[in-house]
Enzyme design. Sequence first.
Site, PDB file in Angstrom:
ATOM      1  N   HIS A 197       8.667  25.404  16.675  1.00 17.95           N
ATOM      2  CA  HIS A 197      10.143  25.689  15.936  1.00 17.95           C
ATOM      3  C   HIS A 197      10.868  24.436  16.628  1.00 17.95           C
ATOM      4  O   HIS A 197      10.688  23.703  17.357  1.00 17.95           O
ATOM      5  CB  HIS A 197      10.420  26.977  16.179  1.00 17.95           C
ATOM      6  CG  HIS A 197      10.006  27.325  17.807  1.00 17.95           C
ATOM      7  ND1 HIS A 197       9.344  27.550  18.516  1.00 17.95           N
ATOM      8  CD2 HIS A 197      11.068  27.212  18.533  1.00 17.95           C
ATOM      9  CE1 HIS A 197       9.058  27.645  19.798  1.00 17.95           C
ATOM     10  NE2 HIS A 197      11.284  27.407  20.249  1.00 17.95           N
ATOM     11  N   CYS A 224      12.091  34.998  29.748  1.00 16.69           N
ATOM     12  CA  CYS A 224      11.372  33.993  29.760  1.00 16.69           C
ATOM     13  C   CYS A 224      12.036  32.720  29.785  1.00 16.69           C
ATOM     14  O   CYS A 224      12.890  32.039  29.197  1.00 16.69           O
ATOM     15  CB  CYS A 224      10.106  33.979  28.799  1.00 16.69           C
ATOM     16  SG  CYS A 224      10.576  33.412  26.785  1.00 16.69           S
TER      17      CYS A 224
END
Length: 711
Positions: free
Chosen positions: A65, A230
């Site tokens: 992405h 994360c």
Amino acid sequence: MSELITAELVDLDLSAETKDAAARSLAERMVAHGRVTDLEGFLADVAAREAQMPTGLDGGIGIPHCRSTHVTEPTLAFGRSASGIDFGAPDGPADLIFLIAAPAGGDADHLSILSTLARSLMDESFTGALRSATEPERTAALIRGDETAGEPAGEPSAQIPVPEKDARPEKAPEAEEAPVPDASPGTTAAPTEATAAPTAPAAAAEAPSEVPAEAAPAAAPFRIVAITSCPTGIAHTYMAAESLEKAGQAAGVEVSVETQGSAGFKRLDPQLVRDADGVIFAHDVEVREKERFAGKPTVDVGVKAGINRPAELIAEVRQKAERGEVPGPARAAAPMDKDAETGDGFATRLRKWLMTGVSYMVPFVAAGGLLIALAFAIGGYTINKAPSVAEHFVWTDATSWAALLFQTGSVAFGFLVPVLAGFIAYGMADRPGLVPGFVGGAIALTINAGFLGGLIAGLIAGAVVMTIQRVAIPPVLRGIMPVVVIPLISSAIVGFLMFLVVGKPIAALQKGLTDWLSGLTGANAIILGALLGLMMCFDLGGPLNKVAYAFAVGGLANPNEGSLKVMAAVMAAGMVPPLAMALATTVRGRLFTKAERENGKAAWVLGASFITEGAIPFAAADPLRVIPSAMAGGAVTGALSMMFGCTLRAPHGGIFVVPLIGQPFLYLLAIAAGTGVSAALVILLKGLRRTPHTRAAASPADGEAEVTVAA
């Protein structure tokens, strides 16, 4: 807005063998569908994102992405590979590939797509349906949520909404959840028995007498607040959140999750945090504002544990709550540590702490120093002997106005050392470090330890507070620690150390340094000027630059001939790099890109204003040629300024304070000489390394970026 994904953007027989080939194949579909305008440019953006961190997820999934200027609207393309493609996931190749494209600047759109997709991928019925689908039309409908994957009632559908919709997966009508009261936007909570809507109206009719019995235990469910994060703040962050919420629902536990993603985070409602019975941290980066959860049973694990074993984490935090197991008080991350990388060592953190103090000190330097300089310009150098303007002030007398400026500037200058010490301690230990830091800085002034004393006092204060914060404190005392106990104990310790232990040696060192500066003549002064010039131009506003500048400013607190010469040399050298780059782009513009030539125009003003950072764009593009050239010119200017005996009482201002400079014409000559040396060197170095291909790439006609040949 067009649909996020259509049948034309689905490839159920993706034949690519590498992740780059897979991205190209899917991107070509986007180009053909009018969603991407430049294939190669878009693929370059995808590759740049992939280089930051692999986009493979456990379970055979790849989600390359990016955001790109070549994307017209948020788009998702899907490919299914029979042989699997390596996207860097620990469990092996991916067979389900999602290529996500968002327009540049569309952070909300980009993250909405990614976070919702990540949550849907936790649903095995969703991924199973994608693996068994035989028609692109139905596959696209599954991803959009137009068709469900045949999951049991009450499970979420696999809908990936376009960005105008909520970023969370929509629920099937029969599984609507009543919102938890007090929940803030951006948080979710699994429904309890008291809040969940009934799955069938008949259920209530069959056993109406059982409702009161069931409602009693649901009145006070076990409540958990969780943080997931994360490194990229996208996929795993939201997958862990979804996993914890589902596990909480299955266990009859109320779970509220705060996802600290790459687009920032929305804090959990403070009432939710206060009412929580336990806390789960599932994170691979530092939890932001961790101190909010102090005093509660806590499970602290990596983000993948939140994805893979959420039920175990919930059970563990419940067991800790039953045992009354509470961790020690959480220390708030210091301001300069909040964005620190995990691998930052002590030297890096020390630099950040010192830079915190210097950055807060500089406004006092600018205000106080310029006021004092203006006072000298208006009333002469004897204005420091004027009586207090509070007792004697004549409105029509210029000398009174000069005295007002001098005395106001002196008050501002008096804060330099305490502010330096206070905010070094603040950078180390947050707000509790301010009081002992300011106290230590004031003591440094009292014992004539000066700038060095303030620096040491700040480090001592921060270290003392950090040590106190690590001591286990009974819960009953935690409320008064930051406002009473820490300021009291830390100030007493810092005062003892500064007055009786380290203060006197530092004061002696400061006096020796001041005497040395006062006696600087001849070769010693020239060498010092060259050294300061090198420091000012090495990192262009970075730590070494600030050290040299702080050294010069510290001398202005008790000015003498030597310290005024140092201040002049430092400011002159700091003006050279941007002026040199501006001159070079004017003389040999074809050696620079179009963007650098535009930056060169602004660099004239920045350099003249003593803003060394004006050369950073040039150094970032070609550091091996620009930085040595700038350092050479800075050394020449610093040495000449000291040799000419130029002095400066203003700590800032560039050419705008030339009337306040001793030997102003020679001072400007020193700046011009250094600028000429730097400009000539950078032109020479760039010219020597150019090739015919480089000249074509950097010509003014095309305005493209210069291709720099590796040194």
